[in-house]
Scaffold this active site. Structure first.
Site, PDB file in Angstrom:
ATOM      1  N   TRP A 102      -7.217   8.004 -41.234  1.00 40.88           N
ATOM      2  CA  TRP A 102      -7.038   6.905 -40.165  1.00 40.88           C
ATOM      3  C   TRP A 102      -8.222   6.498 -39.503  1.00 40.88           C
ATOM      4  O   TRP A 102      -8.734   5.544 -39.104  1.00 40.88           O
ATOM      5  CB  TRP A 102      -5.783   7.193 -39.209  1.00 40.88           C
ATOM      6  CG  TRP A 102      -4.587   6.887 -39.918  1.00 40.88           C
ATOM      7  CD1 TRP A 102      -3.714   7.868 -40.396  1.00 40.88           C
ATOM      8  CD2 TRP A 102      -4.090   5.787 -40.479  1.00 40.88           C
ATOM      9  NE1 TRP A 102      -2.656   7.264 -41.096  1.00 40.88           N
ATOM     10  CE2 TRP A 102      -2.864   6.016 -41.038  1.00 40.88           C
ATOM     11  CE3 TRP A 102      -4.407   4.349 -40.427  1.00 40.88           C
ATOM     12  CZ2 TRP A 102      -1.944   5.078 -41.872  1.00 40.88           C
ATOM     13  CZ3 TRP A 102      -3.744   3.519 -41.023  1.00 40.88           C
ATOM     14  CH2 TRP A 102      -2.496   3.891 -41.789  1.00 40.88           C
ATOM     15  N   ASP A 171      -6.646   6.849 -30.837  1.00 39.21           N
ATOM     16  CA  ASP A 171      -5.537   6.310 -31.760  1.00 39.21           C
ATOM     17  C   ASP A 171      -4.242   7.167 -31.630  1.00 39.21           C
ATOM     18  O   ASP A 171      -4.458   8.273 -32.478  1.00 39.21           O
ATOM     19  CB  ASP A 171      -6.052   5.846 -33.199  1.00 39.21           C
ATOM     20  CG  ASP A 171      -4.822   5.476 -34.097  1.00 39.21           C
ATOM     21  OD1 ASP A 171      -3.671   5.302 -33.666  1.00 39.21           O
ATOM     22  OD2 ASP A 171      -5.122   5.318 -35.168  1.00 39.21           O
ATOM     23  N   LYS A 195       6.430   5.377 -35.149  1.00 37.76           N
ATOM     24  CA  LYS A 195       6.584   6.802 -35.525  1.00 37.76           C
ATOM     25  C   LYS A 195       7.382   7.429 -34.351  1.00 37.76           C
ATOM     26  O   LYS A 195       8.314   7.950 -34.338  1.00 37.76           O
ATOM     27  CB  LYS A 195       5.163   7.399 -35.491  1.00 37.76           C
ATOM     28  CG  LYS A 195       4.428   6.931 -36.737  1.00 37.76           C
ATOM     29  CD  LYS A 195       3.037   7.267 -36.755  1.00 37.76           C
ATOM     30  CE  LYS A 195       2.180   6.481 -37.845  1.00 37.76           C
ATOM     31  NZ  LYS A 195       2.622   6.940 -39.211  1.00 37.76           N
TER      32      LYS A 195
END
Length: 359
Positions: A102, A171, A195
């Site tokens: 990511w 993030d 999530k």
């Protein structure tokens, strides 16, 4: 019968939230229609949006000088939004820690608009650890510093918050709401919902107000944080059902005891699985112990030829979505807030039985 879902995202949602949404699906609040069928600008839905924001503020103790935005495009959209919104004040330099998949995506997108400086990289050990500050190579004039506190794919989690002189961007897609956060240490926090917040289709950005004036002049309207803030996240029609469900999750989290309770639950669940793996010669975890994620736990079998059998039998046993990411293989159990302790206990029991039969 609901099964135990270890998916990395879209991930498990609290059963109580799903049941409430089911009950309200055709007749929301006695209005004779679904929440999906009302105007986002109606007083009824505005009340949903305002409560969701306030509950999130309560859960994370978000100071008044931060805007809470509910946005479309997921965390991937924010990979573009972050540089667009923060590179208009002069410097085009961007400091980023390369900690895995990511971070890699954020680096690629940021590089389209600015000059990326890799402060540190974990690539030398196949992204199996979180680089410490002693290894940093920072810029003197970076516009912002970006990092990923928890790498979903590699199962790596930072055990510290970087201390930097420029705005810190995090993030938190796979770790938000799993423990208390000192929001004031950050300039921007963003997270895809799918999530620990709610269903896919919505993202949250928490932005310090003074940073809303740093956008590049040619920024696309749909990515402009200040426009979103001024419009109450309703410059265009928002994903109302995802926003409503996220609000129900926030209410559920408060009922469970908030992020403090989630932190203890995460500790218990992850320790249960890590302790079992560490006692076994049949399973192993590739991540440095001081960088192990509480949310995403990858593990491999000593004999990779048994992987398909393990996955086939685990699914038959009601343990869903355990394959590792396609880029790394093996197995991965994601233990987000909605995954109960009982799910981890069932997984450990299965793993012990599988080892006894195949070890």
């Amino acid at each position: 019968m609901r099964k135990y879902n270890f998916c990395s995202g879209p991930a498990a949602l609290p059963e109580a939230v799903l049941r409430r949404a089911q009950e309200e699906l055709l007749d929301w609040g006695g209005r004779g229609c679904s929440v999906m069928e009302v105007s986002h600008r109606s007083a009824d839905f505005v009340a949903v949006a305002e409560r969701a924001e306030q509950d999130l503020r309560d859960l994370l103790s978000i100071p008044d000088n931060y805007k809470v935005l509910f946005l479309q495009g997921g965390a991937t959209g924010q990979f573009s939004a972050v540089p667009w919104n923060l590179l208009g004040a002069g410097s085009r330099k961007i400091d980023i820690i390369h900690s895995g998949q990511w971070a890699r995506k954020a680096i690629a997108e940021a590089g389209r608009y600015g000059e990326v400086n890799l402060v540190a990289s974990a690539e030398d050990r196949n992204f199996s650890y979180a680089p410490g500050p002693d290894a940093w190579q920072q810029s003197a004039d970076a516009a912002y510093f970006h990092y990923v506190p928890n790498e979903t794919i590699g199962g790596v989690e930072f055990n510290y918050v970087p201390e930097v002189s420029c705005p810190l961007v995090a993030d938190m897609s796979s770790s938000i709401l799993s423990r208390p956060v000192d929001v004031e240490k950050f300039g921007v926090i963003f997270a895809g919902a799918q999530k620990n917040i709610g269903p896919s289709g919505i993202a949250v950005a928490i932005v310090r107000e003074d940073l809303l004036e740093r956008a590049l002049p040619d920024i696309p309207r749909s990515l402009h944080w200040k426009i979103a803030a001024d419009a109450g996240s309703m410059d265009n029609t928002p994903p109302t059902f995802a926003w409503y469900l996220s609000g129900l999750v926030f209410q559920w989290l408060k009922e469970q005891g908030g992020v403090e309770a989630m932190a203890e639950l995460s500790r218990r669940k992850s320790q249960l699985l890590y302790d079992f793996i560490d006692r076994s010669d049949f399973y192993s975890n590739p991540v440095a112990r001081d960088s192990r994620s509480r949310m995403n736990i990858p593990f491999v079998l000593a004999d990779a030829r048994l992987d398909k059998q393990f996955l086939r039998e685990s699914e038959a046993a009601g343990l869903l979505n355990l394959p590792g990411h396609r880029s790394v293989g093996g197995m991965r159990a994601s233990l987000y807030n909605a995954v109960p302790v009982e799910a981890v206990e069932a997984l450990v029991d299965f793993m012990a039985d599988f080892e006894a039969r195949n070890g």
